[in-house]
Motif scaffolding. Structure first.
Motif, PDB file in Angstrom:
ATOM      1  N   PRO A  13       0.758 -11.789 -17.231  1.00 35.87           N
ATOM      2  CA  PRO A  13      -0.042 -11.124 -16.491  1.00 35.87           C
ATOM      3  C   PRO A  13      -0.074 -11.500 -15.132  1.00 35.87           C
ATOM      4  CG  PRO A  13      -1.225 -12.054 -18.450  1.00 35.87           C
ATOM      5  CD  PRO A  13       0.202 -12.233 -18.342  1.00 35.87           C
ATOM      6  N   SER A  14       0.107 -12.683 -14.933  1.00 35.65           N
ATOM      7  CA  SER A  14       0.063 -13.398 -13.780  1.00 35.65           C
ATOM      8  C   SER A  14       1.046 -12.665 -12.758  1.00 35.65           C
ATOM      9  CB  SER A  14       0.201 -14.837 -13.753  1.00 35.65           C
ATOM     10  OG  SER A  14      -0.880 -15.778 -14.020  1.00 35.65           O
ATOM     11  N   ARG A  15       2.369 -12.701 -13.302  1.00 40.93           N
ATOM     12  CA  ARG A  15       3.490 -12.280 -12.441  1.00 40.93           C
ATOM     13  C   ARG A  15       3.259 -10.585 -12.201  1.00 40.93           C
ATOM     14  NH1 ARG A  15       6.567 -14.939 -16.510  1.00 40.93           N
ATOM     15  NH2 ARG A  15       7.081 -13.206 -17.761  1.00 40.93           N
ATOM     16  N   ALA A  16       2.734  -9.920 -13.142  1.00 38.32           N
ATOM     17  CA  ALA A  16       2.509  -8.344 -12.917  1.00 38.32           C
ATOM     18  C   ALA A  16       1.320  -8.374 -11.677  1.00 38.32           C
ATOM     19  CB  ALA A  16       1.968  -7.881 -14.140  1.00 38.32           C
ATOM     20  N   LEU A  17       0.421  -9.030 -11.751  1.00 43.37           N
ATOM     21  CA  LEU A  17      -0.731  -8.984 -10.481  1.00 43.37           C
ATOM     22  C   LEU A  17      -0.135  -9.517  -9.436  1.00 43.37           C
ATOM     23  CD1 LEU A  17      -3.346  -7.918 -10.585  1.00 43.37           C
ATOM     24  CD2 LEU A  17      -4.258 -10.265 -11.081  1.00 43.37           C
ATOM     25  N   PHE A  18       0.548 -10.563  -9.555  1.00 42.29           N
ATOM     26  CA  PHE A  18       1.286 -11.106  -8.162  1.00 42.29           C
ATOM     27  C   PHE A  18       2.366 -10.268  -7.731  1.00 42.29           C
ATOM     28  CE2 PHE A  18       5.020 -13.519  -6.492  1.00 42.29           C
ATOM     29  CZ  PHE A  18       4.485 -14.199  -5.641  1.00 42.29           C
ATOM     30  N   MET A  19       2.928  -9.656  -8.503  1.00 40.94           N
ATOM     31  CA  MET A  19       3.953  -8.405  -7.761  1.00 40.94           C
ATOM     32  C   MET A  19       3.186  -7.245  -7.073  1.00 40.94           C
ATOM     33  SD  MET A  19       7.372  -8.136 -10.203  1.00 40.94           S
ATOM     34  CE  MET A  19       6.524  -7.710 -11.666  1.00 40.94           C
ATOM     35  N   PHE A  20       2.156  -6.962  -8.101  1.00 44.77           N
ATOM     36  CA  PHE A  20       1.359  -5.720  -7.518  1.00 44.77           C
ATOM     37  C   PHE A  20       0.658  -5.994  -6.112  1.00 44.77           C
ATOM     38  CE2 PHE A  20      -3.172  -3.916  -7.333  1.00 44.77           C
ATOM     39  CZ  PHE A  20      -2.779  -2.550  -7.085  1.00 44.77           C
ATOM     40  N   LEU A  21       0.046  -7.215  -5.949  1.00 42.52           N
ATOM     41  CA  LEU A  21      -0.442  -7.603  -4.795  1.00 42.52           C
ATOM     42  C   LEU A  21       0.370  -7.581  -3.651  1.00 42.52           C
ATOM     43  CD1 LEU A  21      -2.907 -10.305  -6.339  1.00 42.52           C
ATOM     44  CD2 LEU A  21      -3.615  -8.559  -4.849  1.00 42.52           C
ATOM     45  N   LYS A  22       1.756  -8.272  -3.980  1.00 40.48           N
ATOM     46  CA  LYS A  22       2.655  -8.462  -2.898  1.00 40.48           C
ATOM     47  C   LYS A  22       3.280  -6.943  -2.390  1.00 40.48           C
ATOM     48  CE  LYS A  22       4.112 -13.099  -2.400  1.00 40.48           C
ATOM     49  NZ  LYS A  22       4.814 -13.642  -1.421  1.00 40.48           N
ATOM     50  N   LEU A  23       3.569  -6.124  -3.560  1.00 41.28           N
ATOM     51  CA  LEU A  23       4.119  -4.935  -3.272  1.00 41.28           C
ATOM     52  C   LEU A  23       3.079  -3.807  -2.694  1.00 41.28           C
ATOM     53  CD1 LEU A  23       6.118  -4.706  -6.438  1.00 41.28           C
ATOM     54  CD2 LEU A  23       7.119  -4.563  -4.274  1.00 41.28           C
ATOM     55  N   SER A  24       1.764  -4.030  -2.870  1.00 38.35           N
ATOM     56  CA  SER A  24       0.731  -3.275  -2.369  1.00 38.35           C
ATOM     57  C   SER A  24       0.296  -3.708  -0.880  1.00 38.35           C
ATOM     58  CB  SER A  24      -0.472  -2.973  -3.285  1.00 38.35           C
ATOM     59  OG  SER A  24       0.146  -2.449  -4.496  1.00 38.35           O
ATOM     60  N   TYR A 167       1.554   0.624 -12.553  1.00 41.54           N
ATOM     61  CA  TYR A 167       1.190  -1.045 -12.920  1.00 41.54           C
ATOM     62  C   TYR A 167       1.500  -1.116 -14.404  1.00 41.54           C
ATOM     63  CZ  TYR A 167      -1.091  -5.361 -13.173  1.00 41.54           C
ATOM     64  OH  TYR A 167      -1.365  -6.730 -13.064  1.00 41.54           O
ATOM     65  N   ALA A 168       1.636   0.007 -15.242  1.00 43.35           N
ATOM     66  CA  ALA A 168       2.008  -0.002 -16.492  1.00 43.35           C
ATOM     67  C   ALA A 168       3.766  -0.525 -16.611  1.00 43.35           C
ATOM     68  CB  ALA A 168       2.014   1.112 -17.321  1.00 43.35           C
ATOM     69  N   ASP A 169       4.363  -0.004 -15.696  1.00 44.80           N
ATOM     70  CA  ASP A 169       5.843  -0.684 -15.803  1.00 44.80           C
ATOM     71  C   ASP A 169       5.701  -1.972 -15.565  1.00 44.80           C
ATOM     72  OD1 ASP A 169       7.961   1.928 -15.656  1.00 44.80           O
ATOM     73  OD2 ASP A 169       6.100   2.503 -14.327  1.00 44.80           O
ATOM     74  N   LEU A 170       5.045  -2.556 -14.489  1.00 47.21           N
ATOM     75  CA  LEU A 170       4.981  -3.987 -14.192  1.00 47.21           C
ATOM     76  C   LEU A 170       4.455  -4.819 -15.539  1.00 47.21           C
ATOM     77  CD1 LEU A 170       3.525  -4.239 -10.467  1.00 47.21           C
ATOM     78  CD2 LEU A 170       5.813  -3.742 -11.233  1.00 47.21           C
ATOM     79  N   GLN A 171       3.447  -4.492 -16.070  1.00 45.13           N
ATOM     80  CA  GLN A 171       3.016  -5.187 -17.079  1.00 45.13           C
ATOM     81  C   GLN A 171       3.803  -5.210 -18.232  1.00 45.13           C
ATOM     82  OE1 GLN A 171       0.193  -7.107 -17.279  1.00 45.13           O
ATOM     83  NE2 GLN A 171       0.409  -7.342 -19.667  1.00 45.13           N
TER      84      GLN A 171
END
Lengths: 229, 229
Positions: A13-24, A167-171
């Motif tokens: 979940p760290s990776r998913a959130l990290f990606m979301f923050l960067k991509l957004s 976000y479901a894809d990322l997670q």
């Protein structure tokens, strides 16, 4: 008001959130936590950083929040993010939530149990993994991956919910990448997962490879080699 | 547009959602599913009712949604519910989400694993519960209950988030009531949980006892007797 993200890229979940923050393009202060060294387990950490003693979590001045999916929802209200990550349309949002809730006791639980059985427990105890326990964990993991393919990858379009990534894809991708570090690459057994993972990676790169660098460093498989080229 | 709720009150999230619908006066058509008889496991059920083959889920014309917490969020957008169940204030909602996400791999996983080890597996296999497995499941359950008390019941006020009840109280209470059916009543070991459960029950009654009738019928403890008086 500075948003601080506490994370370790060994954690799904760290990776998913990290990606979301960067991509957004949400500005944040990067605060690395070293899980392998047990940095989160001290009394000081519990008192000053997070009583939950796990990552990821955020600090926003005096507001502390843990649980990546709760954080995603909070950030989607606080920042002007692209709608596809967590749609405002009520029924579309509900379907993203359905997968985000489903994954906890399915791909998250079972992919991480396999990882823990083969890596974390042997690391802590200094003993080899127990073959029967590894086999049992693998059986549950394979069932979850099969369910994921059937329940969520049967539609058209490159992503779980059609043409746009959420976000479901990322997670889900981050959970499914995890067992590669202990020798299980779902791409070798699940063709729909293979295609979908490649779609997610392409859509998110170079951030996907940045987030998964630690996975690729440890994994010893073809996808590791591809990432290194 | 008729909202149909498919549920079985043996299931913890079914009870939480059933209570929420009743207490919020959301009109719904009650569709009972008999889990013990395996009604959800047939091909016909999978095709016509839910590909997930678990409860609870809803049908609203051609819109199907599973996962109780996703359903709660959807209903909170679609119906005029009292704000305290799932607050619109972004930070308050985030704290409710934090517990709703946390509980999956903690009290939900561990209380239900204890229940499954002592009841479901023996029922399916016809063999007695394995004492070592029961003890291991109990250890994890007790740790989760202890964590729940420390992380969520340390504040003032009768409920997790102060003076007003939220959906997080319902969901947590339903998970924690489950092991009573196999002889473990957390009220006997966790005084803060005991007080909080009583607060939730009083706030929700008579709906709480209606939802937990099946638990009270099976449980053989003092709280069962109280419910019967």
């Amino acid at each position: 008001m500075v948003l601080k993200l506490f994370y370790d890229l060994h954690s799904q979940p760290s990776r998913a959130l990290f990606m979301f923050l960067k991509l957004s393009k949400i500005p944040f202060q990067s605060c690395a936590v070293d899980l392998l060294r047990g940095e989160h387990l001290t009394k000081e950490f519990k008192k000053n950083y997070s009583k939950f003693q796990k990552v990821p979590f955020i600090h926003e001045d005096d507001f502390f929040l843990t649980e990546s999916i709760g954080i995603l929802r909070y950030l989607s209200r606080q920042y002007p993010i692209a709608d596809h990550w967590y749609p405002k349309d009520s029924r579309k949002q509900a379907k993203v939530d359905e997968l985000l809730e489903w994954q906890h006791l399915n791909i998250r639980l079972n992919c991480s149990t396999y990882f823990i059985t083969k890596f974390t427990i042997p690391l802590k105890t200094g003993k080899d993994p127990v073959p029967e326990k590894v086999e049992k964990a693998k059986k549950y993991m394979v069932k979850s991956l099969s369910d994921f393919e059937e329940l969520f990858l049967s539609g058209d379009g490159p992503f779980v919910f059609g043409d746009q990534i959420s976000y479901a894809d990322l997670q889900a991708a981050c959970e499914i990448e995890q067992p590669r570090m202990v020798g299980y690459n779902s791409r070798d057994y699940f063709p729909k997962i293979k295609t979908w993972l490649e779609n997610v990676r392409k859509e998110c790169n170079p951030v996907y490879d940045e987030a998964h660098n630690v996975v690729n460093m440890i994994a010893d498989d073809d996808d590791n080699l591809k990432a290194k080229l």
